[in-house]
Design a protein around this motif. Structure first.
Motif, PDB file in Angstrom:
ATOM      1  N   GLN A 192       0.834  -1.197   0.000  1.00 22.04           N
ATOM      2  CA  GLN A 192       0.000   0.000   0.000  1.00 22.04           C
ATOM      3  C   GLN A 192       0.876   1.257   0.000  1.00 22.04           C
ATOM      4  N   LEU A 193       0.596   2.161  -0.932  1.00 18.60           N
ATOM      5  CA  LEU A 193       1.400   3.382  -0.995  1.00 18.60           C
ATOM      6  C   LEU A 193       0.948   4.376   0.082  1.00 18.60           C
ATOM      7  N   GLU A 194       1.915   4.902   0.786  1.00 16.86           N
ATOM      8  CA  GLU A 194       1.588   5.900   1.816  1.00 16.86           C
ATOM      9  C   GLU A 194       1.547   7.292   1.206  1.00 16.86           C
ATOM     10  N   ASN A 195       0.889   8.186   1.877  1.00 13.41           N
ATOM     11  CA  ASN A 195       0.918   9.583   1.428  1.00 13.41           C
ATOM     12  C   ASN A 195       2.199  10.259   1.912  1.00 13.41           C
ATOM     13  N   ALA A 196       2.976  10.751   0.992  1.00 12.43           N
ATOM     14  CA  ALA A 196       4.186  11.476   1.370  1.00 12.43           C
ATOM     15  C   ALA A 196       3.820  12.876   1.850  1.00 12.43           C
ATOM     16  N   ILE A 237      -0.904  21.315   6.190  1.00 13.82           N
ATOM     17  CA  ILE A 237       0.039  20.558   5.380  1.00 13.82           C
ATOM     18  C   ILE A 237       0.509  19.379   6.221  1.00 13.82           C
ATOM     19  N   LEU A 238       0.387  18.182   5.669  1.00  7.19           N
ATOM     20  CA  LEU A 238       0.814  16.987   6.399  1.00  7.19           C
ATOM     21  C   LEU A 238       1.955  16.323   5.643  1.00  7.19           C
ATOM     22  N   VAL A 239       3.053  16.063   6.362  1.00 10.77           N
ATOM     23  CA  VAL A 239       4.149  15.321   5.768  1.00 10.77           C
ATOM     24  C   VAL A 239       4.207  13.965   6.448  1.00 10.77           C
ATOM     25  N   GLU A 240       4.046  12.917   5.675  1.00 15.00           N
ATOM     26  CA  GLU A 240       4.000  11.545   6.174  1.00 15.00           C
ATOM     27  C   GLU A 240       3.034  11.423   7.352  1.00 15.00           C
ATOM     28  N   GLY A 241       1.897  12.038   7.181  1.00 12.14           N
ATOM     29  CA  GLY A 241       0.834  11.901   8.164  1.00 12.14           C
ATOM     30  C   GLY A 241       0.900  12.872   9.328  1.00 12.14           C
TER      31      GLY A 241
END
Lengths: 326, 510
Positions: free
Chosen positions: B3-7, B64-68
């Motif tokens: 599963q691809l994560e959101n970067a 803004i979210l970086v890696e969650g």
């Protein structure tokens, strides 16, 4: 033979003062600041060193030459550094025109030197009476033993301590610019401050530090002239146009500190050549005095002709940097 | 496949510049190991959005979210620390330094430099992704594409996991672009996330995994590239028809004023900025020029005005008096005196045509100082002209001796266009006349242009907004990449058709 020997000795003695000035100016210009105040700053360094030594020698009964040397050197560095600070505040923080500030600083510095030179002379008992012979003797001391070697000794090892400091400084400056991270960052600031800024370099800090340190180095040139060349005394306008020659040497050396070393001694030789060429009258002497400037113009023509990027001045030399101006 | 994560995730991000909303609650997600395209017309807010990610602007609203994890990015350094690197259209490189020196610039590390080691590290990095780069080469010896490579390697060397490229292919030849794409795919396979900002549909389809479309600052949607077509993306990009109700009179007895035959222009890098361009401009008609920025619109106007040398082809001018002139052999001042005028509103609005620090009267004089035989300047005429323009066009200014730079954008543009109109041109070229103006000022300018049209002037207008160009102009000339991709009747064409012509691939036609 002995005439050539004396000529070489004097050429080196003349060149040291300019070597300091040119090294300091290179350091400053690499940050993109064209400090035309260097001639004035050399006066400031010279007179501050002289006053430091004068008051030290006056305050102590048996002044030590070494302490006199240290006191006067610190005074010269601080006062010349102050000149660089004035320049930085005006051109970096207030973004005033660099040429105008530089020229004003030179006028100011020469007046500063002459004013305090006159005051100290008066304290010493009259014009030309000031003398800090003890301190000057420390500056003029030759290297023991090896200065006795025939020919090489008198030319290379009979100079005062500042001569060797000047050469060492120029060599370390070359190493610093070429081989260290900070030196690379400094060069980037002078070439393209916007790029340096984007890379996370504090452009204003680099400009300030380079300009103040550069001015302090140039101040040592004034000190060298007053202490070693004049032997610890003061006459009005004594440093003459050696500061301007130092700036010419920077161009002559195409912003490379190693070239500055031999360039300064060459300029030193050229500026006294008229005394050693026989059969000159007052008129032709003046022609010989033009030689250093003539050489500078020739170098300028030659380097623009070859148009090599490495021999050009820092790309943003003389331009104030303001982040929000695009 | 895992599963691809959101970067990176952007939620509800809004950015305003004064009254202008550049980004209006935009959503965006980039997964790890994917290439996302951001597609949109000029002024759709693509670059603004990315500048918020890279720390140049700060969002007014949104998250803004970086890696969650939620983050605030206040400076380019913050962005670097989060592993976000942006490659701008204008490269930030020091010319006299080598590639390696540029790459390590400003980085912390040991005081003494070991360039051999640094170059070895860079070699390793370039071999990993398949870049073609010599770390010891000086920047001034490099082509544009090599410089771009240095910029990308610089960002990677600093440990970026998300790369943002702002129109990376705008400056590249097709072959160089293919090479870049290959490298980007390698980076994607290595798990890096990539965002490319573009308006070239072919590239979007060829390269990216998903496409996010913006229009006029608004988030339109995100689609899988595999499910998208040129048509569906164009529709998302330009949107449906919006009626502006600009008054448009039919042209009265149009006569050919300007005839451009097969004009070709080459820039200093040897690229053709105008490629065999032919068209005519008629009196009493507004010819609109549409196209993505940098497609050759500016060069076309400059070629007509004599500011740009054309390598081949011919530009002829037929004024009302029945004579014929060949403009392509004449100097700019001669062309002006014949009644062919140009007013160009550049991005900074002042750069061309007006001097910001001079007042209105002096700016009028820039056009008239050579007139008359008196050695002293005539200040009365330009002063009256300035007064007239201020009154007629409702220019808001304290007085006519106020420096033009202090006026607001709309008023500056009125002065600029007003001055050109005042000298009764026969051909009037205006570029971006309403750039950055609010609605009311825009209409003042439209009315001015229409007035000129009704007087029988031949107008050529470069306009960015497709809605406006469709409502204002009589014919629309569409340019892409130095080519004319079509000339359409503005009353009959559609926005979609113009949009397609703007992005029509000119390379394939050869």
């Amino acid at each position: 033979m002995s005439v050539i020997l004396v000529f070489l000795q004097k050429a080196i003695a003349q060149g040291v003062c300019m070597l300091f000035g040119a090294s300091g100016e290179i350091m400053t210009e690499k940050s993109g600041n064209l400090n035309l105040g260097i001639p004035g700053i050399m006066y400031m360094g010279g007179i501050a060193g002289l006053m430091g030594a004068f008051f030290y020698e006056g305050a102590v009964e048996n002044p030590s030459p070494v302490i006199g040397l240290i006191v006067s050197a610190i005074c010269a560095i601080l006062c010349a550094g102050l000149g660089g600070l004035i320049y930085s505040v005006l051109t970096v923080t207030l973004r005033a025109n660099q040429n105008v500030v530089g020229l004003a600083l030179t006028t100011f510095g020469v007046g500063f030197g002459n004013f305090f030179g006159g005051s100290v002379s008066k304290l010493a008992g009259g014009v030309g009476q000031i003398s800090v012979a003890t301190t000057a003797s420390a500056y003029q001391a030759k290297v023991p033993l090896i200065s006795e070697i025939p020919f090489i000794g008198p030319v290379l090892f009979s100079n005062g301590v500042l001569t060797y400091v000047a050469v060492a400084l120029a060599i370390s400056l070359a190493y610093f610019l070429k081989k260290t991270r900070t030196g690379l960052n400094l060069r980037a600031v002078g070439e393209s401050p916007a790029t340096a800024d984007a890379a996370g370099i504090n452009v204003n800090r680099y400009k300030y530090v380079a300009t103040v340190l550069g001015a302090a180095i140039a101040g040592l040139g004034g000190l060298n002239f007053v202490m070693e060349y004049l032997g610890g005394t003061w006459t009005n306008d004594c440093i003459g146009d050696r500061g301007w020659l130092a700036i010419a040497i920077v161009i002559f050396a195409v912003w490379n500190p190693i070239n500055v070393i031999w360039g300064s001694f060459l300029f030193g030789a050229l500026s006294i050549l008229y005394l050693y060429v026989p059969g000159l009258n007052r008129g032709s002497q003046e022609l010989f005095k033009m030689l250093p400037y003539l050489v500078t113009i020739l170098v300028l023509i030659f380097t623009s002709f070859r148009n090599k990027r490495e021999t050009q001045p820092p790309a943003s030399l003389g331009v104030a940097y303001f982040r929000e101006e695009r | 496949m895992e599963q691809l994560e959101n970067a990176i995730e952007l939620k509800n991000v809004t950015k305003r510049f004064g009254k202008v909303i550049a980004n209006d609650s935009v959503y965006l997600t980039v997964k790890k190991g994917e290439i996302l395209s951001i597609l949109g017309e000029n002024g759709s807010g693509k670059t603004t959005l990315m500048n918020m990610l890279s720390g140049i602007y700060f969002p007014d609203e949104g998250h803004i979210l970086v890696e969650g994890k939620e983050v605030t990015i206040q400076s380019p350094k913050d962005a670097f620390d989060l592993g976000i690197g942006m490659i701008h259209q204008h490269f930030k490189l020091v010319d006299v330094l080598t590639a390696a020196e540029n790459i390590i610039l400003g980085l912390p590390g040991k005081g003494a430099l070991n360039m051999a080691q640094v170059e070895k590290d860079i070699k390793e990095l370039t071999e990993k992704y398949g870049f073609d780069l010599n770390p010891a080469q000086k920047i001034y010896d490099m082509s544009v594409s090599q410089k771009q490579t240095v910029e990308i390697v610089k960002v990677l060397y600093r440990g970026a996991n998300l790369l943002i490229l702002d129109e990376p292919t705008a400056v590249l030849t097709p072959q160089e672009a293919d090479k870049l794409f290959a490298v980007l795919r390698n980076m994607k396979n290595a798990g890096k996330s990539i965002i490319i900002i573009t308006h070239k549909l072919q590239e979007v389809l060829a390269l990216s995994d998903r496409v996010t479309v913006l229009r006029k600052g608004k988030y339109i949607g995100t689609v899988e590239t595999s499910e998208a077509t040129v048509e569906s993306l164009t529709e998302m990009m330009v949107g449906g028809k919006v009626s502006l109700d600009i008054h448009r009179a039919d042209p009265v007895d149009p006569e050919c004023r300007l005839k451009i035959e097969d004009a070709t222009c080459v820039n200093h890098e040897g690229l053709k900025i105008l490629n065999h361009v032919s068209f005519e401009a008629n009196s009493g008609e507004i010819l609109g020029i549409a196209g993505i920025a940098g497609s050759g619109q500016k060069e076309l106007l400059e070629a007509i005005a004599g500011l740009q040398h054309i390598r081949s082809g011919k530009i002829s001018y037929y004024p009302q008096d029945g004579s014929t002139h060949t403009l392509s052999d004449m100097k700019a001042s001669q062309i002006r005196n014949l009644g062919v005028h140009m007013s160009f509103v550049p991005e900074d609005r002042l750069g061309m045509g007006l001097v910001g620090k001079m007042d209105l009267t002096d700016n009028m004089m820039l056009r008239s100082y050579q007139e008359g035989s008196n050695p002293f300047l005539d200040r009365e005429t330009p002063k009256n002209l300035a007064k007239e323009i201020v009154e007629k066009l409702d220019v808001v200014t304290p007085s006519i001796s106020t420096p033009v730079g202090r006026l607001s954008g709309g008023n500056v543009q009125k002065v600029l266009v007003g001055r050109e109109i005042a000298s009764d041109p026969e051909v009037l070229m205006v570029a971006y006349p309403v750039r950055g103006l609010d609605i009311n000022s825009s209409y003042t300018i439209y009315n001015l242009l229409n007035e000129q049209k009704e007087k029988g002037v031949a107008l050529i207008c470069v306009i960015e907004d497709l809605d406006v160009i469709l409502e204002l102009c009589d014919r629309i000339l569409v340019m892409n990449n130095g080519h004319i991709t079509g000339i359409r009747d503005a009353r009959k064409t559609t926005k979609e058709e113009i949009g397609m012509l703007m992005t029509k691939n000119t390379e394939e036609e050869k």
